[in-house]
Design a protein around this motif. Structure first.
Motif, PDB file in Angstrom:
ATOM      1  N   VAL A   3       0.906  -1.282   0.054  1.00  0.00           N
ATOM      2  CA  VAL A   3       0.246   0.126   0.097  1.00  0.00           C
ATOM      3  C   VAL A   3       0.909   1.260   0.148  1.00  0.00           C
ATOM      4  O   VAL A   3       0.747   2.420  -0.920  1.00  0.00           O
ATOM      5  N   ARG A  34      -5.039   5.074   0.297  1.00  0.00           N
ATOM      6  CA  ARG A  34      -4.270   3.767   0.963  1.00  0.00           C
ATOM      7  C   ARG A  34      -5.423   3.041   1.465  1.00  0.00           C
ATOM      8  O   ARG A  34      -5.271   1.927   1.319  1.00  0.00           O
ATOM      9  N   GLU A  35      -6.765   3.685   1.817  1.00  0.00           N
ATOM     10  CA  GLU A  35      -7.961   2.921   2.407  1.00  0.00           C
ATOM     11  C   GLU A  35      -8.295   1.850   1.184  1.00  0.00           C
ATOM     12  O   GLU A  35      -8.336   0.618   1.488  1.00  0.00           O
ATOM     13  N   ARG A  38      -5.805  -0.844   0.757  1.00  0.00           N
ATOM     14  CA  ARG A  38      -5.801  -1.875   1.924  1.00  0.00           C
ATOM     15  C   ARG A  38      -7.042  -2.754   1.701  1.00  0.00           C
ATOM     16  O   ARG A  38      -6.944  -3.939   1.932  1.00  0.00           O
ATOM     17  N   SER A  39      -8.232  -2.382   1.151  1.00  0.00           N
ATOM     18  CA  SER A  39      -9.349  -3.016   0.893  1.00  0.00           C
ATOM     19  C   SER A  39      -9.305  -4.083  -0.233  1.00  0.00           C
ATOM     20  O   SER A  39      -9.857  -5.150  -0.356  1.00  0.00           O
TER      21      SER A  39
END
Length: 75
Positions: A3, A34-35, A38-39
């Motif tokens: 990430v 980033r979110e 990450r997912s």
């Protein structure tokens, strides 16, 4: 680590444009990026797929191929 490296890759691309506004805009959405990353890392093959796209983009930038870069980014 993926990430952080992915966001850094996009940050460096933004700097490479020599457009002073683009890095500012990208930094403003860095946490959202980033979110999302990450997912997405739990999806099988997603990291390998993104790395392949990044390699294509990087090669076009390295070769000074603006149209190839545009096409790679669009893909």
């Amino acid at each position: 680590r993926y990430v952080a490296d992915d966001v850094l890759f996009h940050r460096l691309l933004a700097q490479a444009t020599n457009n002073p506004i683009y890095p500012i805009l990208l930094d403003s959405i860095a946490e959202i990026m980033r979110e999302v990353r990450r997912s997405g890392v739990s999806v099988p093959g997603s990291i390998e797929n993104r790395l392949a796209h990044h390699r294509t983009i990087f090669a076009a930038v390295k070769n000074g191929d603006r149209e190839g870069t545009r096409q790679a980014m669009a893909a």
